[in-house]
Design an enzyme around this catalytic site. Structure first.
Site, mmCIF file in Angstrom:
data_model
loop_
_atom_site.group_PDB
_atom_site.id
_atom_site.type_symbol
_atom_site.label_atom_id
_atom_site.label_comp_id
_atom_site.label_asym_id
_atom_site.label_seq_id
_atom_site.Cartn_x
_atom_site.Cartn_y
_atom_site.Cartn_z
ATOM 1 N N LYS A 114 38.528 32.356 33.451
ATOM 2 C CA LYS A 114 38.077 31.948 34.788
ATOM 3 C C LYS A 114 37.543 30.526 34.797
ATOM 4 C CE LYS A 114 37.762 36.190 37.281
ATOM 5 N NZ LYS A 114 37.058 37.127 38.117
ATOM 6 N N LYS A 196 48.851 40.503 33.528
ATOM 7 C CA LYS A 196 48.414 41.718 34.224
ATOM 8 C C LYS A 196 48.562 41.569 35.746
ATOM 9 C CE LYS A 196 43.530 41.109 35.199
ATOM 10 N NZ LYS A 196 42.263 41.763 35.364
ATOM 11 N N LYS A 199 44.499 41.214 41.346
ATOM 12 C CA LYS A 199 44.290 41.287 42.787
ATOM 13 C C LYS A 199 44.043 39.924 43.415
ATOM 14 C CE LYS A 199 39.709 43.344 42.198
ATOM 15 N NZ LYS A 199 38.851 42.164 42.091
HETATM 16 P P1 ATP Z 1 40.903 39.510 39.418
HETATM 17 O O1 ATP Z 1 42.346 39.329 39.172
HETATM 18 O O2 ATP Z 1 40.444 39.105 40.773
HETATM 19 O O3 ATP Z 1 40.028 39.030 38.320
HETATM 20 P P2 ATP Z 1 41.350 42.252 38.772
HETATM 21 O O4 ATP Z 1 42.592 42.659 39.486
HETATM 22 O O5 ATP Z 1 41.435 42.002 37.317
HETATM 23 O O6 ATP Z 1 40.673 41.044 39.516
HETATM 24 P P3 ATP Z 1 38.825 43.498 38.519
HETATM 25 O O7 ATP Z 1 37.832 43.505 39.614
HETATM 26 O O8 ATP Z 1 38.597 42.526 37.401
HETATM 27 O O9 ATP Z 1 40.283 43.320 39.065
HETATM 28 O O10 ATP Z 1 38.971 44.936 37.922
HETATM 29 C C1 ATP Z 1 38.629 46.135 38.545
HETATM 30 C C2 ATP Z 1 39.032 47.280 37.669
HETATM 31 O O11 ATP Z 1 40.452 47.427 37.664
HETATM 32 C C3 ATP Z 1 38.636 47.099 36.210
HETATM 33 O O12 ATP Z 1 38.267 48.355 35.669
HETATM 34 C C4 ATP Z 1 39.878 46.593 35.571
HETATM 35 O O13 ATP Z 1 39.928 46.865 34.198
HETATM 36 C C5 ATP Z 1 40.949 47.351 36.337
HETATM 37 N N1 ATP Z 1 42.205 46.604 36.391
HETATM 38 C C6 ATP Z 1 42.380 45.372 36.943
HETATM 39 N N2 ATP Z 1 43.651 44.985 36.832
HETATM 40 C C7 ATP Z 1 44.303 45.975 36.189
HETATM 41 C C8 ATP Z 1 45.653 46.166 35.772
HETATM 42 N N3 ATP Z 1 46.578 45.250 36.015
HETATM 43 N N4 ATP Z 1 45.984 47.302 35.142
HETATM 44 C C9 ATP Z 1 45.050 48.236 34.918
HETATM 45 N N5 ATP Z 1 43.751 48.132 35.274
HETATM 46 C C10 ATP Z 1 43.375 47.022 35.907
#
Ligand code: ATP
Ligand code: LTN
Length: 331
Positions: A114, A196, A199
């Protein structure tokens, strides 16, 4: 509820709740609701490490909260609340900051990523973010923390902080374990399957939003990047196909390997259609319930107010104990 083990988890309200979040996090939360005493939060305080527009954040916080309920988190079984409504999170985070080393925080992968992405705003909050996460978990004596694979490092740091504090002051904190789902812990981007599914991906074709309409879901899956060898198999080097098999597996409670057998010999077109249908079918009831909740604002408000009250009562007790151990005068 008394003898159940406690679970805590949260998602920050940035971007929109994706299929990755659903499969990697929310789905295991649903399975835990019966067996554990669960507390789930929309961790809004975490989201301001990156600049947020106030109106957009307000809207998104509510959206995430309603999505939690729409996905099946049940306020009768679990405590659901906004992190900023329970002031003990910030209070404990300060204390834990004094038990965390700069070196530990600078090794966190998420910080490194980040700070590279937001080079113009490497604020102290971004750096100490895992300490706030440790406070979230330790306030509630959570034994188990269901998260996707990318959060394992933060839960491990939480364990180290808890053990360090306990080493000085006795058994104050429960040392938590991460729970990483065996399948689906790492759903990948549909456009860049080596990364990955995120979001906050600026390209919406990379992710599926849990509220996407069936035709949008189908379009995104059909556009998903695969490969040119034409074989549906789960093996190294086939990131795109592996990801679609993992998604299909997560939707139908199968392993990706079993899913691969089901599609053996079929073409990518038919395969993608079946994956799209499975995703659309899983997400349809979530979208329906979400739309009902939008019409019922009073109910939603009662859920988060009630949730904050319950969470705060637990958090207060932990913080009181911590203050006493540290030598602060009791209020
Ligand atoms: P950002 O991309 O905005 O950092 P993110 O999509 O990684 O966000 P987080 O808020 O960091 O989302 O994660 C929320 C939950 O979802 C956490 O438990 C994280 O491990 C899980 N998670 C996020 N992305 C994935 C993914 N691609 N596959 C499985 N689990 C995920
Ligand atoms: N850091 C996590 C979100 C998060 C969390 C938590 C997860 C904040 N506090 C406590 C589990 C327990 C993330 O970025 N996904």
């Amino acid at each position: 509820m008394e003898n159940k083990k406690r679970a805590f988890s949260g998602i920050q309200p940035t971007g929109c709740l994706t299929l990755g979040n659903y499969v990697g996090a929310v789905k295991s939360w649903l399975n835990m609701q019966e067996e554990f005493d669960c507390i789930f939060s929309v961790v809004d305080m975490h989201s301001i490490t990156v600049r947020q527009d106030p109106a957009a954040l307000r809207k998104r916080c509510m959206e995430f909260f309603c999505e939690y309920i729409a996905c099946g988190l049940d306020p009768e079984k679990s405590i659901l609340f906004f992190q900023s409504h329970v002031s003990q999170h910030a209070e404990l985070a300060w204390i834990l900051n004094c038990f965390t080393y700069m070196g530990e925080l600078s090794r966190m992968t998420q910080f490194k990523e980040k700070s590279a992405r937001h080079a113009d705003n490497i604020n102290a909050g971004l750096f100490t973010y895992p300490v706030l996460m440790a406070a979230d978990i330790l306030l509630y004596g959570a034994e188990i923390v269901p998260v996707g694979h990318d959060q394992k490092q933060h839960v491990e740091l939480t364990r180290d902080i808890a053990e360090r504090f306990n080493g000085v002051y006795g058994d104050v904190f429960v040392v938590p374990e991460p729970y990483i789902p065996p399948v689906g812990a790492r759903i990948k981007s549909l456009q860049e399957p080596e990364k990955k599914m995120s979001k906050s991906d600026p390209n919406p074709n990379g992710y599926i939003w849990v509220l996407d309409e069936p035709d949008v879901i189908m379009k995104k899956i059909k556009r998903a990047v695969t490969d040119s060898d034409g074989e549906i198999a789960y093996r190294e080097g086939k990131d795109g196909i592996n990801n679609l098999l993992a998604i299909y597996g997560a939707m139908t409670d199968k392993t990706p390997q079993d899913a691969a057998k089901e599609f053996e010999g079929l073409g990518y077109g038919v395969f993608k259609e079946r994956v799209g249908e499975a995703v659309a079918e899983t997400l349809a009831p979530i979208r329906d319930k979400y739309n009902d909740l939008l019409k019922n604002k009073d109910y939603v408000e009662s859920v988060y107010k009630n949730g904050a009250q319950k969470a705060s009562a637990i958090a207060y007790k932990t913080l009181r104990k911590v203050h006493k151990k540290l030598g602060f005068i009791q209020r």
